[in-house]
Write a protein that holds these residues in place. Sequence first.
Motif, PDB file in Angstrom:
ATOM      1  N   LYS A 162       0.823  -1.198   0.000  1.00 25.90           N
ATOM      2  CA  LYS A 162       0.000   0.000   0.000  1.00 25.90           C
ATOM      3  C   LYS A 162       0.863   1.256   0.000  1.00 25.90           C
ATOM      4  N   VAL A 163       1.869   1.274   0.881  1.00 25.04           N
ATOM      5  CA  VAL A 163       2.744   2.443   0.983  1.00 25.04           C
ATOM      6  C   VAL A 163       3.624   2.576  -0.253  1.00 25.04           C
ATOM      7  N   LEU A 164       4.164   1.460  -0.750  1.00 23.11           N
ATOM      8  CA  LEU A 164       5.027   1.489  -1.921  1.00 23.11           C
ATOM      9  C   LEU A 164       4.315   2.090  -3.125  1.00 23.11           C
ATOM     10  N   ALA A 165       3.021   1.789  -3.264  1.00 29.27           N
ATOM     11  CA  ALA A 165       2.247   2.310  -4.394  1.00 29.27           C
ATOM     12  C   ALA A 165       2.078   3.818  -4.319  1.00 29.27           C
ATOM     13  N   MET A 166       2.213   4.385  -3.129  1.00 31.43           N
ATOM     14  CA  MET A 166       2.009   5.836  -2.950  1.00 31.43           C
ATOM     15  C   MET A 166       3.301   6.637  -3.052  1.00 31.43           C
ATOM     16  N   LEU A 167       4.445   5.974  -2.954  1.00 33.75           N
ATOM     17  CA  LEU A 167       5.725   6.677  -3.016  1.00 33.75           C
ATOM     18  C   LEU A 167       6.093   6.888  -4.476  1.00 33.75           C
ATOM     19  N   ASP A 168       5.632   7.991  -5.038  1.00 35.37           N
ATOM     20  CA  ASP A 168       5.747   8.237  -6.479  1.00 35.37           C
ATOM     21  C   ASP A 168       6.771   9.295  -6.836  1.00 35.37           C
ATOM     22  N   GLY A 169       7.567   9.766  -5.854  1.00 34.56           N
ATOM     23  CA  GLY A 169       8.547  10.801  -6.131  1.00 34.56           C
ATOM     24  C   GLY A 169       7.980  12.200  -6.042  1.00 34.56           C
ATOM     25  N   HIS A 170       6.692  12.318  -5.701  1.00 30.07           N
ATOM     26  CA  HIS A 170       6.043  13.629  -5.594  1.00 30.07           C
ATOM     27  C   HIS A 170       5.354  13.825  -4.244  1.00 30.07           C
TER      28      HIS A 170
END
Length: 396
Positions: A222-230
């Motif tokens: 869940k967290v990995l999907a949200m870490l988008d560089g922004h």
Amino acid sequence: MALKGTLKDFAVADIFQLIGQQQKSGSLYVRTTEKEAHIVFDQGKVVLATFRKSDEDFLLGTMLLRAGVISAEQLARAIENQKVTLRSIGDILKSDGAINARTLSEFVNLQLKEILFRIFQWKEGFYEFVAEQIQYNRAIIKPQAAEAVLMDGFRMLDEWPSVLERIGTLEAVFRPLEAPAGSEATLETTDEDVEPSFDLTDDESDGADKVKERGLSEEDRKVLAMLDGHRSLQEVIYTSRLGTFEASRVVAELLSRGRVAKVDQLAQTRIDTHLLRTRSKGTKEWLESSVRLLLFVFALALVLPILAFGIRSDWSARYALPEKAPGGLLEERASFDELARAMERNRLGESISVQYVEHGRFPMTLEGIAPGDFASHWNYTPFSDHYVLTEKRLAP
């Protein structure tokens, strides 16, 4: 049960343990020089927590806004509605269809988790427990055993220093990296994987099982999907609904595994400044209207005597020789003092009402909300649903 003292003598964890063991119901107030937390217990279980002194980060509406669940316009309308109805923001948003009961329950729980995480770190301050009957929405709020809260608290306090050392700051931005060769395959995730309900379809469930086999839990995914560089970590905390500690712990773990990297720049946490202006709009309007009212009253005080006595032949004598005007200046002075006192009372009443709207209960004292030395002129006693404000009479 009378429970009152300093945090140096009795730590927050000790207070929770005592209330839980004795299965007490009531309100615990924990206060530092800058913040004051209000924690509600029902038969020894933790029900609700709020910061009584305004802290925008942990207002329920702000958390929903930062998570992208509601818009600034929806929250602004709810705040205006609250000023009239005095209902809670969460209840208003649910009635308006902006959120559902499940989402409200999740964010009330997140609010509780966030505030407890912070007050468990307080080492100095004061506390007071007031035993009282507790009422709350049992369909939305799920009581938590004090023992479970304590266990989580101790774990967080123990692990937090090392987690914070790895992530640096909650405003940090992280981007995903390819999985190291020979370990986990790269996960293809989109924002659709993290809808507010976080429900998994059958296909997604199969994918989640594969993720677990490769060493990533559902929380990691869940967290990995949200870490988008922004997104900042602070945004991820609210959007994931995991809370500061859990979301930060996951990011720290992903850093250690080489799944994410920190971006050089920091992100400004996305909170609509217009919303903050809207929230404080009522207080600002009250101040502006009070100044206008004062100017109007002073103008009347100057003009009315002229209108009342200007046409009389002995107008000047009335002011040059007060004794020729029985009761004249003295009566005017007395009536002006009464008017000033009435204005003070109205301004204090408006200030107290603003505090009730913003924090859900009346302030404990007039300190910090009464302009100038107004507080010294009045006796103030708050109750759960009303307050008593009487003028202090000076000895003759």
